[in-house]
Write an enzyme that holds these catalytic residues in place. Structure first.
Site, PDB file in Angstrom:
ATOM      1  CG  HIS A 134      -3.774  -5.227   2.962  1.00 34.97           C
ATOM      2  ND1 HIS A 134      -4.240  -3.979   2.587  1.00 34.97           N
ATOM      3  CD2 HIS A 134      -4.679  -5.196   4.239  1.00 34.97           C
ATOM      4  CE1 HIS A 134      -5.346  -3.232   3.362  1.00 34.97           C
ATOM      5  NE2 HIS A 134      -5.513  -4.125   4.325  1.00 34.97           N
ATOM      6  CB  CYS A 181      -5.763  -1.918   7.194  1.00 34.20           C
ATOM      7  SG  CYS A 181      -5.758  -3.838   7.533  1.00 34.20           S
ATOM      8  CD  GLU A 189      -2.962  -1.265   0.394  1.00 28.88           C
ATOM      9  OE1 GLU A 189      -2.983  -0.204  -0.291  1.00 28.88           O
ATOM     10  OE2 GLU A 189      -3.592  -2.442   0.490  1.00 28.88           O
TER      11      GLU A 189
END
Length: 192
Positions: free
Chosen positions: A162, A143, A81
C-alpha cells in the site's frame, strides 16, 4: 519467470492513482538488465480485477506478482501486507457492485498468507523520508480482494504494497524508488 506488477486506476476523488503512477515509475527505472518486468493497471472493480489477476497467473505464470494499491487514509506511510482475507467485502466498487456473499472465493480458505515474509522484509529495509509498516489487514476493499485472488491463483506467490496518495514529499519518482528498494529485497527472498 518474470515478476509482474499491477497498480490501480482512478476511484472516488483520486483521479490520479499514486499506485499506478508508482508502478509506471518503477517500470521506467527497471530492476536491472536480468529482470524483465511487466506491468498492468487494474480497474477498481471487483469482478474485472479478479478476471485480470486470473489471466496474469494462467497466461504469464510469473515468478511473483506484486500488487500496489493506494491507502487513502495513509499519511506518508508504505504498508507491507502479509495476507489476503476471503470474506467481509461490503463496500461497493467503482461500478456500484459488491461481491456475492461479500466473498472472494466461495470455496476458498478464510485467509491466505504470502510466501514472502513481509515481517523480515520490513526489518531489512528502510527508505529515507517515509515510514514503512507491516500489516495483516489489507482493508477489505478492492486491494484486499485482489490480493486474496492473486494469492489463491498464485499459490501464495503474490505480495501487496500500500502506498500513500501524492503529496509535496511523496512524488511518483519517490515512490518508484521506494518500490525498487522493496522489490529487490523481495526477489532476494525468492532466491533470485
Amino acid at each position: 519467470h518474470l515478476p509482474f506488477f499491477s497498480g490501480f486506476g482512478p476511484f472516488r476523488q483520486y483521479l490520479v492513482n499514486s499506485s499506478w503512477e508508482a508502478v509506471k515509475e518503477l517500470s521506467k527505472r527497471g530492476l536491472g538488465k536480468n529482470v524483465d518486468l511487466r506491468i498492468t493497471q487494474l480497474p477498481v472493480v471487483y469482478q474485472k480485477a479478479k478476471e485480470q489477476v486470473f489471466k496474469i497467473w494462467t497466461t504469464l505464470q510469473p515468478l511473483l506478482t506484486v500488487h500496489v494499491g493506494l491507502a487513502s487514509s495513509a499519511k506518508a506511510i508504505i504498508i507491507l501486507e502479509q495476507c489476503g482475507k476471503n470474506k467481509g467485502y461490503r463496500e461497493m466498487d467503482a461500478c456500484g457492485f459488491r461481491p456475492e456473499g461479500g466473498c472472494c472465493m466461495l470455496d476458498g480458505p478464510e485467509k491466505i498468507e504470502s510466501t514472502i515474509n513481509m515481517k523480515t522484509l520490513w526489518k531489512n529495509i528502510s527508505v529515507e523520508g517515509i515510514d514503512i509498516i507491516f500489516s495483516r489487514d489489507a482493508g477489505r476493499y478492492i486491494c484486499d480482494y485482489t490480493y486474496y485472488t492473486s494469492l489463491y491463483y498464485g499459490n501464495g506467490r503474490a505480495a501487496f504494497i500500500h502506498v500513500p496518495p501524492f503529496s509535496k514529499s511523496v512524488t511518483a519518482d519517490f515512490l518508484g524508488k521506494a518500490l525498487q528498494t522493496i522489490i529487490f529485497e523481495m526477489l532476494k527472498q525468492c532466491g533470485e
